[in-house]
Scaffold this active site. Structure first.
Site, PDB file in Angstrom:
ATOM      1  N   ARG A  11       1.642  14.872  13.143  1.00 57.72           N
ATOM      2  CA  ARG A  11       2.004  14.696  11.739  1.00 57.72           C
ATOM      3  C   ARG A  11       1.918  15.974  10.905  1.00 57.72           C
ATOM      4  NH1 ARG A  11      -0.456   9.058   9.669  1.00 57.72           N
ATOM      5  NH2 ARG A  11       1.335   9.126   8.294  1.00 57.72           N
ATOM      6  N   CYS A  17      -3.933  13.584  13.363  1.00 60.87           N
ATOM      7  CA  CYS A  17      -4.135  12.175  13.035  1.00 60.87           C
ATOM      8  C   CYS A  17      -4.098  11.400  14.349  1.00 60.87           C
ATOM      9  CB  CYS A  17      -3.003  11.752  12.107  1.00 60.87           C
ATOM     10  SG  CYS A  17      -2.814  10.007  11.869  1.00 60.87           S
ATOM     11  N   ASP A  32       5.418   0.809  11.832  1.00 60.71           N
ATOM     12  CA  ASP A  32       4.199   0.163  11.333  1.00 60.71           C
ATOM     13  C   ASP A  32       4.073  -1.294  11.775  1.00 60.71           C
ATOM     14  OD1 ASP A  32       3.493   2.521  10.129  1.00 60.71           O
ATOM     15  OD2 ASP A  32       4.128   1.921   8.118  1.00 60.71           O
ATOM     16  N   ARG A  88      -8.364  -0.347   5.382  1.00 61.12           N
ATOM     17  CA  ARG A  88      -7.514   0.639   4.712  1.00 61.12           C
ATOM     18  C   ARG A  88      -6.222   0.007   4.209  1.00 61.12           C
ATOM     19  NH1 ARG A  88      -6.714   6.270   7.620  1.00 61.12           N
ATOM     20  NH2 ARG A  88      -5.479   6.454   5.717  1.00 61.12           N
ATOM     21  N   LYS A 136       0.841  -1.222   0.000  1.00 62.84           N
ATOM     22  CA  LYS A 136       0.000   0.000   0.000  1.00 62.84           C
ATOM     23  C   LYS A 136       0.864   1.256   0.000  1.00 62.84           C
ATOM     24  CE  LYS A 136      -1.583   1.509   4.139  1.00 62.84           C
ATOM     25  NZ  LYS A 136      -1.207   2.895   4.521  1.00 62.84           N
ATOM     26  N   ASN A 137       1.867   1.302   0.862  1.00 62.25           N
ATOM     27  CA  ASN A 137       2.640   2.542   1.015  1.00 62.25           C
ATOM     28  C   ASN A 137       3.613   2.783  -0.135  1.00 62.25           C
ATOM     29  OD1 ASN A 137       1.227   3.123   3.272  1.00 62.25           O
ATOM     30  ND2 ASN A 137       2.844   2.602   4.738  1.00 62.25           N
TER      31      ASN A 137
HETATM   32  N1  EPU Z   1       7.067  14.828  10.281  1.00 57.90           N
HETATM   33  C1  EPU Z   1       7.170  16.168  10.587  1.00 57.90           C
HETATM   34  N2  EPU Z   1       7.020  17.070   9.568  1.00 57.90           N
HETATM   35  C2  EPU Z   1       6.759  16.696   8.282  1.00 57.90           C
HETATM   36  C3  EPU Z   1       6.677  15.322   7.973  1.00 57.90           C
HETATM   37  C4  EPU Z   1       6.839  14.406   9.002  1.00 57.90           C
HETATM   38  O1  EPU Z   1       7.389  16.544  11.737  1.00 57.90           O
HETATM   39  O2  EPU Z   1       6.628  17.576   7.410  1.00 57.90           O
HETATM   40  C5  EPU Z   1       7.227  13.837  11.359  1.00 57.90           C
HETATM   41  C6  EPU Z   1       5.935  13.041  11.566  1.00 57.90           C
HETATM   42  O3  EPU Z   1       5.021  13.751  12.388  1.00 57.90           O
HETATM   43  C7  EPU Z   1       6.445  11.774  12.180  1.00 57.90           C
HETATM   44  C8  EPU Z   1       7.803  11.577  11.498  1.00 57.90           C
HETATM   45  O4  EPU Z   1       8.174  12.856  10.971  1.00 57.90           O
HETATM   46  O5  EPU Z   1       6.629  11.949  13.560  1.00 57.90           O
HETATM   47  C9  EPU Z   1       7.816  10.549  10.374  1.00 57.90           C
HETATM   48  O6  EPU Z   1       6.790  10.855   9.443  1.00 57.90           O
HETATM   49  P1  EPU Z   1       6.893  10.509   7.888  1.00 57.90           P
HETATM   50  O7  EPU Z   1       6.703  11.753   7.112  1.00 57.90           O
HETATM   51  O8  EPU Z   1       8.109   9.686   7.642  1.00 57.90           O
HETATM   52  O9  EPU Z   1       5.604   9.596   7.701  1.00 57.90           O
HETATM   53  P2  EPU Z   1       4.576   9.611   6.506  1.00 57.90           P
HETATM   54  O10 EPU Z   1       5.271   9.774   5.217  1.00 57.90           O
HETATM   55  O11 EPU Z   1       3.461  10.544   6.836  1.00 57.90           O
HETATM   56  C10 EPU Z   1       4.696   7.046   6.044  1.00 57.90           C
HETATM   57  C11 EPU Z   1       3.736   5.904   6.030  1.00 57.90           C
HETATM   58  C12 EPU Z   1       3.285   5.594   7.454  1.00 57.90           C
HETATM   59  C13 EPU Z   1       4.532   5.236   8.268  1.00 57.90           C
HETATM   60  C14 EPU Z   1       5.539   6.396   8.214  1.00 57.90           C
HETATM   61  C15 EPU Z   1       6.840   6.095   8.931  1.00 57.90           C
HETATM   62  C16 EPU Z   1       2.670   6.137   3.893  1.00 57.90           C
HETATM   63  C17 EPU Z   1       1.445   6.455   3.107  1.00 57.90           C
HETATM   64  N3  EPU Z   1       2.584   6.250   5.200  1.00 57.90           N
HETATM   65  O12 EPU Z   1       3.985   8.158   6.608  1.00 57.90           O
HETATM   66  O13 EPU Z   1       2.449   4.449   7.365  1.00 57.90           O
HETATM   67  O14 EPU Z   1       4.165   4.983   9.592  1.00 57.90           O
HETATM   68  O15 EPU Z   1       5.843   6.694   6.846  1.00 57.90           O
HETATM   69  O16 EPU Z   1       7.449   4.974   8.401  1.00 57.90           O
HETATM   70  O17 EPU Z   1       3.689   5.765   3.327  1.00 57.90           O
HETATM   71  C18 EPU Z   1       0.713   2.980   8.009  1.00 57.90           C
HETATM   72  O18 EPU Z   1       0.838   2.412   6.916  1.00 57.90           O
HETATM   73  O19 EPU Z   1       0.020   2.503   8.958  1.00 57.90           O
HETATM   74  C19 EPU Z   1       1.382   4.273   8.214  1.00 57.90           C
HETATM   75  C20 EPU Z   1       1.016   5.137   9.166  1.00 57.90           C
END
Ligand code: EPU
Length: 418
Positions: A122, A117, A305, A397, A22-23
């Site tokens: 996030r 969230c 995850d 999801r 999915k991701n």
């Molecule tokens: N963060 C910030 N600022 C930003 C972006 C991120 O502070 O602009 C922080 C977040 O709040 C978090 C950390 O950085 O504390 C990591 O967030 P990241 O941006 O890496 O996560 P994401 O891209 O929003 C993806 C996956 C998540 C997974 C995370 C970490 C997808 C669609 N989602 O989220 O997947 O937990 O990376 O590996 O790829 C799930 O599948 O259940 C899921 C939540």
């Protein structure tokens, strides 16, 4: 709304498919916005987040066909500079990945701010700072991010943290920027490598993906995408833990052991026998697992995850273990529900301390996110008696027909209307 009902205590055995990630599939679908040529994606999982993504792409003007299960043909030739609305972005934060591609191709994008969230605040500050480094002017008003740039310009981007989404957004945007972009402190997850691989196939000049420095040489335009999505390492890991928690033997077909090394290392230390093949992983758990402490970390560390699923296993392991959640500030919503099933867990800030017990006791439970929900399904497989997991839409999801797949391994699990 449906619920999942589980009669615990059955050993799981057999083979199950990992399915497409999915991701990885979500950013790949958003990357189709970068081109007016036809994109063909295979091994896309049939889960709710993919359906939400297709609705959003169609709203932006894309035409999508599914000639076969798992295969998507996406034509974004009729998409123009447009808006990703709140109704869809609030349902799925990954919709924020429309920003980079729309901005790069059309010079303008308006995307709703995702908001909070269940697992943490996030924010999207890292995405916005990175796009600003490529010359975008970014305004935030009325809950929307409005970004524009005549043409993006390559730049030196140092991400404040190795955000997966920010790396994907800026990598996509930089493919069509004028000149060279360097992303430092980039995320190294396999999903980033999969996206970079597909973009290279479309003509993008990307090097270094999989390391923390990614180099992108911008091009005038990108061509067609033809790509097969990588297997889902989190789904695969979930099914391996399902085998372990029931003292069973499970082979996950399609799982890539190199993407799962931190989990496989933990499972081995807990006493699981692990067999790694090029495109499958099998585990056998014959004894009571031994408790092992973990801390989540960006790839290749232990994935956040899989934290909730591993905690279910620790609840029925021998000994005491700590689980440190270092990625999200509020990813322990499963703890109180596990405690209702009899688990012995103490929470202190980012640390949960789990004392393993001989068994859990089935109960009605619910969770507010995807991985917390599946953790409760795993706990239910190991518990005495009946567990009912409510709010099944979280599970849907990211897990394809989970009750059918686990039933095929010998679990007593069914979906019922509430
Ligand atoms: N963060 C910030 N600022 C930003 C972006 C991120 O502070 O602009 C922080 C977040 O709040 C978090 C950390 O950085 O504390 C990591 O967030 P990241 O941006 O890496 O996560 P994401 O891209 O929003 C993806 C996956 C998540 C997974 C995370 C970490 C997808 C669609 N989602 O989220 O997947 O937990 O990376 O590996 O790829 C799930 O599948 O259940 C899921 C939540």
């Amino acid at each position: 709304m449906d619920k999942i009902v589980i009669e615990g205590g059955h050993r799981l055995g057999g083979t199950i498919d990992a399915g497409g990630a999915k991701n990885a599939a979500l950013p790949l679908l958003f990357a189709t916005l970068l081109t007016d040529e036809l994109c063909r994606l295979k091994n896309v999982p049939d889960v709710a987040d993919i359906r939400t993504t297709c609705r959003l792409l169609e709203q932006l003007g894309a035409r999508i066909r599914r000639p076969k299960p798992g295969e998507f043909l996406v034509d974004c030739s009729s998409v123009g500079a447009s808006e990703a609305p709140y109704e869809l972005v609030r349902k799925m934060r990954a919709s924020f990945l429309t920003l980079g591609p729309l901005l790069a191709r059309f010079g303008r994008a308006r995307v709703s701010q995702p908001g909070g969230c269940a697992i943490g605040s996030r924010p999207v500050d890292i995405h916005l700072a990175a796009l600003a480094r490529l010359g975008a002017t970014i305004e935030q008003e009325h809950g929307y991010v409005d970004a524009h740039a005549q043409r993006l310009e390559g730049g030196h981007v140092i991400l404040e943290g190795p955000s997966v989404g920010a790396t994907e957004n800026v990598m996509m945007a930089a493919t069509l920027a004028d000149g060279k972009t360097l992303i430092e402190n980039a995320a190294r997850e396999p999903e980033i490598v999969d996206l970079a691989t597909a973009l290279r196939g479309m003509g993008a000049g990307i090097r270094g993906d999989g390391s923390s420095v990614i180099e992108i040489e911008g091009v005038e335009s990108l061509g067609a995408m033809k790509h097969t999505v990588i297997p889902d390492r989190i789904v695969a890991g979930t099914y391996l833990i399902a085998g372990a928690i029931t003292g069973g033997a499970v082979l996950v077909r399609g799982a890539r052991p190199d993407h799962l090394s931190s989990l496989l290392d933990v499972l081995s230390r807990m006493g699981c026998r692990v067999a790694r093949e090029a495109d499958s992983v099998a585990i056998t758990m014959e004894n009571v697992p031994r408790s092992v402490s973990v801390a989540t970390a960006p790839y290749p560390g232990f994935p956040t995850d899989l934290q909730a699923q591993l905690m279910a296993l620790l609840c029925v392991s021998d000994g005491l273990a700590t689980v440190d959640e270092t990625i999200f500030e509020n990813r322990f919503m499963h703890v109180q529900e596990l405690v209702r099933m009899g688990a012995d867990i103490r929470l202190n800030g980012h640390r949960a301390t789990v004392r393993g017990l001989r068994s859990l006791s089935g109960a009605p439970v619910m969770a507010t996110d995807l991985r917390a929900s599946v953790c409760l399904v795993l706990a239910g497989l190991a518990a005495e008696g009946t567990t009912e997991v409510l709010r099944v839409y979280h599970l849907d999801r990211g897990y394809e027909r989970i009750e059918e797949k686990l039933s095929a391994l010998g679990a007593e699990i069914r979906r019922e209307p509430m």
